[in-house]
Design a protein around this motif. Structure first.
Motif, mmCIF file in Angstrom:
data_model
loop_
_atom_site.group_PDB
_atom_site.id
_atom_site.type_symbol
_atom_site.label_atom_id
_atom_site.label_comp_id
_atom_site.label_asym_id
_atom_site.label_seq_id
_atom_site.Cartn_x
_atom_site.Cartn_y
_atom_site.Cartn_z
ATOM 1 N N PRO A 52 40.519 50.103 40.583
ATOM 2 C CA PRO A 52 41.463 48.965 40.544
ATOM 3 C C PRO A 52 41.667 48.343 41.930
ATOM 4 O O PRO A 52 41.661 47.113 42.060
ATOM 5 C CB PRO A 52 42.757 49.589 40.036
ATOM 6 C CG PRO A 52 42.346 50.833 39.332
ATOM 7 C CD PRO A 52 41.103 51.310 39.997
ATOM 8 N N GLY B 80 38.853 40.477 36.576
ATOM 9 C CA GLY B 80 39.976 40.998 35.805
ATOM 10 C C GLY B 80 39.489 41.705 34.548
ATOM 11 O O GLY B 80 39.957 42.787 34.189
ATOM 12 N N ARG B 81 38.485 41.091 33.889
ATOM 13 C CA ARG B 81 37.922 41.684 32.679
ATOM 14 C C ARG B 81 37.211 42.998 33.017
ATOM 15 O O ARG B 81 37.371 44.003 32.319
ATOM 16 C CB ARG B 81 36.943 40.691 32.051
ATOM 17 C CG ARG B 81 36.216 41.226 30.859
ATOM 18 C CD ARG B 81 35.683 40.111 30.006
ATOM 19 N NE ARG B 81 36.773 39.337 29.414
ATOM 20 C CZ ARG B 81 36.603 38.415 28.475
ATOM 21 N NH1 ARG B 81 35.390 38.145 28.050
ATOM 22 N NH2 ARG B 81 37.615 37.757 27.984
ATOM 23 N N ALA C 210 37.873 44.924 35.480
ATOM 24 C CA ALA C 210 38.897 45.925 35.808
ATOM 25 C C ALA C 210 39.424 46.561 34.536
ATOM 26 O O ALA C 210 39.598 47.785 34.460
ATOM 27 C CB ALA C 210 40.029 45.270 36.590
ATOM 28 N N ARG C 211 39.679 45.744 33.521
ATOM 29 C CA ARG C 211 40.221 46.294 32.269
ATOM 30 C C ARG C 211 39.205 47.184 31.573
ATOM 31 O O ARG C 211 39.553 48.180 30.968
ATOM 32 C CB ARG C 211 40.664 45.160 31.341
ATOM 33 C CG ARG C 211 42.077 44.700 31.639
ATOM 34 C CD ARG C 211 42.576 43.767 30.574
ATOM 35 N NE ARG C 211 41.817 42.523 30.515
ATOM 36 C CZ ARG C 211 42.016 41.508 31.342
ATOM 37 N NH1 ARG C 211 42.942 41.579 32.266
ATOM 38 N NH2 ARG C 211 41.305 40.410 31.237
ATOM 39 N N ARG C 212 37.916 46.817 31.678
ATOM 40 C CA ARG C 212 36.897 47.621 31.016
ATOM 41 C C ARG C 212 36.744 48.976 31.706
ATOM 42 O O ARG C 212 36.664 50.018 31.056
ATOM 43 C CB ARG C 212 35.560 46.875 31.042
ATOM 44 C CG ARG C 212 34.431 47.690 30.436
ATOM 45 C CD ARG C 212 33.229 46.834 30.177
ATOM 46 N NE ARG C 212 33.520 45.740 29.245
ATOM 47 C CZ ARG C 212 32.644 44.800 28.915
ATOM 48 N NH1 ARG C 212 31.449 44.815 29.442
ATOM 49 N NH2 ARG C 212 32.956 43.852 28.075
ATOM 50 N N ASN D 135 38.914 50.433 33.664
ATOM 51 C CA ASN D 135 40.150 51.192 33.772
ATOM 52 C C ASN D 135 41.183 50.601 32.813
ATOM 53 O O ASN D 135 42.023 49.815 33.219
ATOM 54 C CB ASN D 135 40.643 51.129 35.228
ATOM 55 C CG ASN D 135 41.764 52.115 35.465
ATOM 56 O OD1 ASN D 135 42.474 52.489 34.530
ATOM 57 N ND2 ASN D 135 41.932 52.516 36.697
ATOM 58 N N PRO D 136 41.102 50.972 31.512
ATOM 59 C CA PRO D 136 41.937 50.349 30.497
ATOM 60 C C PRO D 136 43.432 50.441 30.807
ATOM 61 O O PRO D 136 44.210 49.566 30.430
ATOM 62 C CB PRO D 136 41.606 51.148 29.238
ATOM 63 C CG PRO D 136 40.281 51.755 29.497
ATOM 64 C CD PRO D 136 40.221 51.989 30.964
ATOM 65 N N GLU D 137 43.840 51.487 31.523
ATOM 66 C CA GLU D 137 45.268 51.645 31.792
ATOM 67 C C GLU D 137 45.801 50.572 32.741
ATOM 68 O O GLU D 137 46.972 50.219 32.682
ATOM 69 C CB GLU D 137 45.543 53.019 32.426
ATOM 70 C CG GLU D 137 45.462 54.139 31.413
ATOM 71 C CD GLU D 137 45.403 55.480 32.107
ATOM 72 O OE1 GLU D 137 46.058 55.616 33.148
ATOM 73 O OE2 GLU D 137 44.697 56.368 31.596
ATOM 74 N N ALA D 138 44.920 50.075 33.610
ATOM 75 C CA ALA D 138 45.370 49.085 34.593
ATOM 76 C C ALA D 138 45.741 47.767 33.909
ATOM 77 O O ALA D 138 46.534 46.998 34.439
ATOM 78 C CB ALA D 138 44.283 48.831 35.627
ATOM 79 N N GLY D 139 45.142 47.554 32.691
ATOM 80 C CA GLY D 139 45.277 46.350 31.893
ATOM 81 C C GLY D 139 46.487 45.530 32.170
ATOM 82 O O GLY D 139 46.624 44.394 32.105
ATOM 83 N N THR E 197 52.398 34.391 36.286
ATOM 84 C CA THR E 197 51.073 33.874 36.651
ATOM 85 C C THR E 197 51.190 32.467 37.229
ATOM 86 O O THR E 197 50.527 32.143 38.217
ATOM 87 C CB THR E 197 50.144 33.840 35.419
ATOM 88 O OG1 THR E 197 50.250 35.084 34.749
ATOM 89 C CG2 THR E 197 48.716 33.582 35.829
#
Lengths: 274, 264
Positions: A196, A263-264, A266-268, A270-274, B103
């Motif tokens: 992240p 951003g996408r 990052a979510r993939r 580390n799903p928790e960071a979502g 945002t």
């Protein structure tokens, strides 16, 4: 009812300022680049022009190289800060923040003293007899990259320190006690958990380098045009506002695309960071 | 603490090298400011204060420095007047406000500054024919608004709104409770926001670039113009003064918030 409207009353002045003075002018700039008779003509012209395409590719290449170097420099620095004692840690954070608070002009200008004809690098190389004539280091892509790495490495360090600090040290100890080498522990335990911070840092460094103006102007000279200096020249030297607007929109779209893509990612990862 | 975590000499050496890299250029420029040459040289040759004296002799530096200070002060004040209420509303009444608001308040950072400067030129300066200073002021207020909102918001995160509700339940008018209870509790955050926003405005180039006009310029732009025309160490000397200013700012931040504030 007054109490229900209160939150909106409090945010409205800020929102109105952003709508009127940011979104509206940007919308107007975007609108000027689309001609009714030939909607995408200015974009077609940009991509058909060898020089313009070259500038876009150079800008992307520089931003990418700067991001990679900033990661390579930022990781050890941040890892070291994250694990050293509190007193020493604040000294190192001061060292990372101080350049950030010093202006871009000053920090880019410093590289003229380093890379110039009478700069430290040339003086040293001539001094030890390695070269007889000063090298042309300034006004090259190398100079731009050096200046931008210098500009943005502190941002990468600060983005990483937070996540590295929050990694449970027992995880690393466990990895070591199970027989992993320090290097293996770093790549298999520490690095994935630092993703992240790496992504936040990379977005800041990449978009910063991609849109930087002062450093490429001072260190790149005339021959190493990047999108930002190109935009300025079209607008204020050639007075071709349509062309400048086209560059502006391309920069904006590229920046937003990178922020969204990272951003996408990052979510993939580390799903928790979502 | 386990020994193997504490000291990995390789890591320490790499980190040290990076920190030398981060400080060296600033030290080099500071040394070059004293060089007795008419060009920028490092190592410096001779020793002179002349370049420092020269800063004060170039009237454009005096004028633009003063203008930059005024601009940064006013823009920061405006950004806080817009940002504090917004941050307060989002923290206290977050549930009643849509999520995309936070945002929206970082948008000014996401838009490339050079693009924003150009569109301000087209809109306010060219289409609406606004004078130079108000245009610069609005543009600066906007680019620093996200700092105000985020820093104030971060300091509100640790504020217990129950204290304010207690004041209200004891008969204090809500507006007075805000000024008497909330504001004093987040003053360190407001000061930090002020400092960050002020410095960001003071150092800005890409936005100001398009909006300066006849006789109205900012200090960083004047420095760029000077560097394009002269090679002497005057700008190095000016850089030393700006670094001293940064030191003062860091001491203030350290005293009010602690330097760990920059890492979150």
């Amino acid at each position: 009812m007054m109490a229900r409207a209160l939150p909106w009353i409090l945010v409205t002045p800020g929102l109105a300022a952003i709508a009127i003075f940011l979104l509206l002018p940007l919308g107007a700039t975007v609108a000027t680049t689309f001609d009714l008779s030939d909607p995408f003509g200015s974009y077609a012209a940009f991509f058909a022009d060898d020089f313009a395409r070259g500038v876009l590719i150079r800008t992307m290449r520089i931003a990418l190289i700067v991001t990679v170097i900033a990661i390579v420099l930022g990781l050890p620095a941040a890892a070291y800060i994250a694990r050293c004692r509190a007193s020493w840690r604040s000294v190192l954070i001061v060292c990372a923040v101080f350049p950030l608070l010093t202006g871009t002009v000053v920090r880019s200008f410093a590289w003229i003293a380093i890379l110039g004809r009478n700069g430290i690098v040339n003086e040293a190389l001539v001094g030890i007899g390695l070269i007889s004539e000063p090298l042309t280091l300034l006004y090259t892509e190398f100079a731009i990259i050096s200046g931008l790495v210098y500009l943005f490495t502190p941002l990468m360090i600060l983005s990483l320190v937070g996540v590295l600090e929050n990694i449970d040290r027992d995880l690393m100890a466990a990895s070591r006690s199970l027989g992993a080498t320090p290097v293996a522990t770093f790549f298999q335990v520490t690095l994935p958990l630092a993703v992240p911070g790496l992504i936040v840092g990379s977005v800041l460094v990449f978009t910063g380098s991609f849109t930087a103006y002062t450093t490429p102007l001072l260190l790149g000279g005339q021959r190493n045009t990047v999108l930002a200096t190109f935009l300025y020249r079209e607008a204020m030297v050639n007075f071709d506002w349509a062309a400048a607007g086209t560059i502006a929109v391309i920069m904006m779209v590229a920046t937003v695309a990178i922020v969204l893509a990272m951003g996408r990612l990052a979510r993939r990862l580390n799903p928790e960071a979502g | 603490m386990h020994a193997d975590q504490k000291s990995n000499p390789l890591l320490a050496a790499a980190a040290l090298a990076v920190f030398v890299f981060l400080q060296a250029p600033l030290l080099i420029i500071a040394a070059a400011a004293f060089s007795d040459t008419t060009f920028l040289a490092f190592p410096p040759r001779g020793f002179t204060w002349d370049w420092f004296a020269n800063i004060f002799e170039v009237s454009a530096f005096r004028r633009t420095f003063w203008l930059s200070l005024q601009l940064a002060f006013l823009a920061t004040t405006i950004s806080l007047m817009l940002g504090i209420p917004a941050a307060y509303a989002m923290r206290k009444y977050g549930v009643r406000l849509p999520g995309f608001l936070s945002t929206v308040f970082v948008l000014p950072i996401l838009v490339p500054e050079i693009v924003f400067g150009f569109s301000m030129l087209q809109w306010l300066a060219a289409d609406l024919r606004w004078p130079v200073f108000p245009t610069l002021l609005i543009a600066h207020s906007l680019i620093i608004l996200p700092y105000s909102v985020r820093v104030v918001s971060a300091s509100l995160a640790t504020f217990d709104f129950a204290a304010q509700e207690a004041a209200v339940s004891l008969g204090c008018p809500p507006a007075r409770a805000f000024f008497a209870v909330v504001l004093p509790n987040i003053r360190a955050g407001i000061l930090a926001a002020f400092i960050l926003a002020f410095i960001t405005s003071l150092n800005n180039v890409p936005v100001s670039l398009f909006l300066i006009g006849p006789g109205v310029s900012t200090l960083p732009i004047q420095m760029l113009t000077y560097v394009e025309n002269f090679f002497d160490p005057t700008v190095a000397a000016l850089s030393v003064l700006l670094m001293l200013f940064t030191v003062v700012v860091m001491i203030v931040v350290e005293r009010t918030l602690g330097i760990g504030y920059f890492v979150r």
